[in-house]
Design a protein around this motif. Sequence first.
Motif, mmCIF file in Angstrom:
data_model
loop_
_atom_site.group_PDB
_atom_site.id
_atom_site.type_symbol
_atom_site.label_atom_id
_atom_site.label_comp_id
_atom_site.label_asym_id
_atom_site.label_seq_id
_atom_site.Cartn_x
_atom_site.Cartn_y
_atom_site.Cartn_z
ATOM 1 N N TYR A 103 0.858 -1.191 0.000
ATOM 2 C CA TYR A 103 0.000 0.000 0.000
ATOM 3 C C TYR A 103 0.884 1.228 0.000
ATOM 4 N N LEU A 104 0.671 2.105 -0.971
ATOM 5 C CA LEU A 104 1.486 3.312 -1.138
ATOM 6 C C LEU A 104 0.751 4.512 -0.538
ATOM 7 N N HIS A 105 1.469 5.234 0.335
ATOM 8 C CA HIS A 105 0.901 6.422 0.959
ATOM 9 C C HIS A 105 0.998 7.586 -0.021
ATOM 10 N N GLU A 106 -0.157 8.050 -0.524
ATOM 11 C CA GLU A 106 -0.183 9.141 -1.499
ATOM 12 C C GLU A 106 -0.779 10.385 -0.859
ATOM 13 N N LYS A 107 -0.026 11.481 -0.912
ATOM 14 C CA LYS A 107 -0.499 12.759 -0.395
ATOM 15 C C LYS A 107 -1.285 13.490 -1.486
ATOM 16 N N ARG A 108 -2.449 13.998 -1.122
ATOM 17 C CA ARG A 108 -3.306 14.661 -2.091
ATOM 18 C C ARG A 108 -3.774 16.002 -1.545
ATOM 19 N N THR A 109 -4.114 16.889 -2.442
ATOM 20 C CA THR A 109 -4.686 18.183 -2.032
ATOM 21 C C THR A 109 -6.190 18.025 -1.861
ATOM 22 N N GLY A 110 -6.767 18.862 -1.090
ATOM 23 C CA GLY A 110 -8.206 18.768 -0.871
ATOM 24 C C GLY A 110 -8.529 18.393 0.552
ATOM 25 N N PRO A 111 -9.800 18.122 0.824
ATOM 26 C CA PRO A 111 -10.237 17.874 2.210
ATOM 27 C C PRO A 111 -9.712 16.563 2.785
ATOM 28 N N PHE A 112 -9.370 15.568 1.937
ATOM 29 C CA PHE A 112 -8.961 14.267 2.474
ATOM 30 C C PHE A 112 -7.470 14.189 2.764
ATOM 31 N N GLY A 113 -6.668 14.992 2.178
ATOM 32 C CA GLY A 113 -5.252 15.090 2.529
ATOM 33 C C GLY A 113 -4.386 13.974 1.969
ATOM 34 N N SER A 114 -4.686 12.722 2.259
ATOM 35 C CA SER A 114 -3.866 11.609 1.796
ATOM 36 C C SER A 114 -4.708 10.340 1.760
ATOM 37 N N SER A 115 -4.141 9.309 1.103
ATOM 38 C CA SER A 115 -4.833 8.017 1.020
ATOM 39 C C SER A 115 -3.791 6.914 0.826
ATOM 40 N N TRP A 116 -4.223 5.682 1.063
ATOM 41 C CA TRP A 116 -3.356 4.514 0.862
ATOM 42 C C TRP A 116 -3.889 3.721 -0.326
ATOM 43 N N VAL A 117 -3.069 3.584 -1.350
ATOM 44 C CA VAL A 117 -3.468 2.933 -2.600
ATOM 45 C C VAL A 117 -2.668 1.640 -2.767
ATOM 46 N N LYS A 118 -3.362 0.604 -3.134
ATOM 47 C CA LYS A 118 -2.736 -0.710 -3.275
ATOM 48 C C LYS A 118 -2.059 -0.852 -4.650
ATOM 49 N N TYR A 119 -0.769 -1.313 -4.640
ATOM 50 C CA TYR A 119 0.005 -1.514 -5.867
ATOM 51 C C TYR A 119 0.665 -2.891 -5.834
ATOM 52 N N TYR A 120 0.893 -3.437 -7.022
ATOM 53 C CA TYR A 120 1.713 -4.650 -7.124
ATOM 54 C C TYR A 120 3.137 -4.219 -7.410
ATOM 55 N N CYS A 121 4.055 -4.590 -6.525
ATOM 56 C CA CYS A 121 5.428 -4.101 -6.581
ATOM 57 C C CYS A 121 6.410 -5.244 -6.825
ATOM 58 N N THR A 122 7.466 -4.954 -7.558
ATOM 59 C CA THR A 122 8.557 -5.922 -7.773
ATOM 60 C C THR A 122 9.883 -5.226 -7.533
ATOM 61 N N TYR A 123 10.878 -6.034 -7.146
ATOM 62 C CA TYR A 123 12.213 -5.476 -6.912
ATOM 63 C C TYR A 123 13.267 -6.481 -7.340
ATOM 64 N N LYS A 124 14.230 -5.992 -8.131
ATOM 65 C CA LYS A 124 15.343 -6.820 -8.580
ATOM 66 C C LYS A 124 16.623 -6.279 -7.952
ATOM 67 N N LYS A 125 17.240 -7.101 -7.104
ATOM 68 C CA LYS A 125 18.357 -6.628 -6.287
ATOM 69 C C LYS A 125 19.581 -6.290 -7.118
ATOM 70 N N GLU A 126 19.815 -7.039 -8.209
ATOM 71 C CA GLU A 126 21.016 -6.796 -9.008
ATOM 72 C C GLU A 126 21.026 -5.393 -9.611
ATOM 73 N N THR A 127 19.885 -4.944 -10.071
ATOM 74 C CA THR A 127 19.806 -3.624 -10.700
ATOM 75 C C THR A 127 19.199 -2.568 -9.787
ATOM 76 N N LYS A 128 18.692 -2.993 -8.600
ATOM 77 C CA LYS A 128 18.019 -2.119 -7.649
ATOM 78 C C LYS A 128 16.802 -1.422 -8.260
ATOM 79 N N ARG A 129 16.184 -2.098 -9.217
ATOM 80 C CA ARG A 129 15.027 -1.524 -9.913
ATOM 81 C C ARG A 129 13.744 -1.921 -9.189
ATOM 82 N N PHE A 130 12.955 -0.915 -8.827
ATOM 83 C CA PHE A 130 11.706 -1.103 -8.102
ATOM 84 C C PHE A 130 10.566 -0.651 -9.015
ATOM 85 N N THR A 131 9.551 -1.496 -9.194
ATOM 86 C CA THR A 131 8.427 -1.135 -10.056
ATOM 87 C C THR A 131 7.133 -1.204 -9.269
#
Length: 773
Positions: A273-301
């Motif tokens: 869950y990614l913490h996203e800051k937003r403008t407006g009355p709600f301020g922020s939200s938590w959005v679900k993402y599918y994430c991958t990480y490859k240690k050799e290249t340190k690439r995060f998607t």
Amino acid sequence: MGLQPLEFSDCYVESPHFRERLRAHEAELEKTNKFIKELLKDGKALVTATKTLSEAQQKFAHSLGGFSFEFIGDAETDDERSIDESIQEFAAFLRTLEEQREMMARNIDETFMKPLDRFRRDLIGAAKEAKKKYDKETEKYYGTLEKHVNLSSKKKEASLLEADSQLEQIQQHYYELSLEYVCKVQEIQERKKFEFVEPMLSFFQMLFTFYHQGYELAKDFDHYKTDLHLHIQNARNRFEGARSEVEDLMNKIKKNPHEHTRTTLFTTEGYLYLHEKRTGPFGSSWVKYYCTYKKETKRFTILQFDQRSGGKIGDEDAFIVKSCTRKKSDSIDKRFCFDIEGKDRQSVITLQAITEEDRRQWMEALDGKEPVYLITRNNSRKEGNMQLDEMGFNILKKCIHVLETRGLNDQGIYRVVGVSSKVQKLVNLLNDPKTCAELDLDNSLEWETKTITSALKQYMRNLPEPIMTYKLHSEFISLTKSGSPETRIKPLHSLIHKLPEKNRELLGILVKHLANVSDNAKQNLMTVANLGVVFGPTLMRARQESVAAIMDLKFQNIVVEILIENYETIFGTVPDASVGQSETCITLSSNRLARRMTQGTRHLRSRPIAVYNFAADAEKGENPNSMTDDTPSGSMESISSHSSVTTTSSNSNSPPEQARNHVRASIVHATDGTSPSTTPMVSWFNLSSTSQSVPSLQFPSVTPTSEEFPSGVPNLKAKAVYSCEAEHLSELSFKVGQIFENVHTSREPGWLEGTLDGKTGLIPQNYVEFLEH
């Protein structure tokens, strides 16, 4: 590229790619369901509308010709290719028969409509119900998960622990349901190959029976029909073996899911869950993402993905990780959080894992700054003390010597398993240098053939690495997925000589022994195909257990079949250094081909087919503690390696009914008192391993030629070499050694007529041998 395998381990990750593969399987089942519905509708038109028979038949042929089977994996076996192409062959026959407008409605409902409709309703319908249940549980689980991750860390510890426990129970139930649904979907994808084609064979039998010119077409179709039936039988037997392997793997993953994590391109992956800051009355939200990480290249998607609908939201975002820091509990009103700092990113990214264990895994992969407990996963195989050394060679030679001395003619050798306690005792004795040298395996009372064969297989399974090595595993599999049976011998010859010297030497000893076993298939019923099923997984097991690896079992079997068929060439000569794996290969070695041809396989359509399949639990009645073999039941001689050569297996000692499945071609005649030699006939295969009888499509044939009957002379004496029990009044029952009088040719293909104990009737031609007169 066919349908991709659905890995059980992916049920726990639920990546977008997994969901896409699952949707592809579901779409294929729906396509098959719609196609069968349409086919059944067309079939009813044939029964009820004889005036529009030609039009309905054309539409049926068009529908049939436009359908093809999807397969799991990246290649088809020769058997699967033949089954797939058979649909086109059937369509071609229908187009020819369209010219004939005679009635053909009799018995279509029982032999074609009901079995096909039963397959659609019972199997595909069951998959649909399972999908509804799976979708319902998916909604329930992720609804609960959303509530769980939104719990405040300021709640009482007892409340949090209770919430964690409830989530774990719901999660476990959901994962188990997901595993079972994935297993069912893939099983039906495999079953439809033969479940659909077998009723179709029945339908074609009726077409040829009721059409005036079907007789001429049937003669042309006969050889193809025989090959197709062998392909279906091989596909069925390989399916049974793969299904047992899949179920074993599923049960292992149910017990220890973390010990069977599939190797992927990424160091770690999953939902955050990614913490996203937003403008407006709600301020922020938590959005679900599918994430991958490859240690050799340190690439995060990161990729936003709706698991309920199975669709992507937006494009994938990627960056290079600069640092990772665990989030302090008192700094945020969420649990399981950590921060990532990315290159070319102005702000720190805050992510929330699903559980504490999940956060630890991400922290470990991302080299988090705070100390983390390393997660160890034991994916190693339990190997015991077996080694490919001089001791191992002595074990192999010692066992083979005894088996070839007194066991080659034992029915079901390598198929029937020994009692587990006796087998383990023998393995321990063989593996001890002190006891191995003094061990007397010639004592048949103490050491039965099945005990020795089971110990030999267990020794090879327990080697740290399979004899044909992990390194060359993919090359062996790729070789059998391309080209024709004849073009695979030379590349395999070269590949075998890439094995380490000890491996190649031991493999040569074993394959020579298996060739001797197959040469005695008439007595022991262990054909080349049966031996391939037994030794394919033993000699070529994959490095990692997965559904994809299990789907390749059928190709492993083919490799072993080719080795046995071409032993002298592959192990007795040096391969041509210039030969590539795509180059055309040599044919069967002449001496083995000559031996095979002497077994009477010149005319397939002139002989009834007899096959005996030994059940692995043949002796459970007297040995309740006997262990179960890990290979499927036997099959007819495989045509995967050489379709032009077929061996007919027979039973000389008539084993107990509970230890075999008897498949014999029997002639069904009219019961109005007419002579068997003049009555129109329909042949049926009585398949005891299936839920229905399948026509063998043996059509009326001309009188056997002089090549098929000794010297063309009738009225001879013949001796029974196999026992047979009549399944119709026109046939004779007899035991081994009984003598028939006045034996002469019959108009029924593959059958003779003779007299025994004053009664005249039909005799299977390949069940007797003629006596000199």
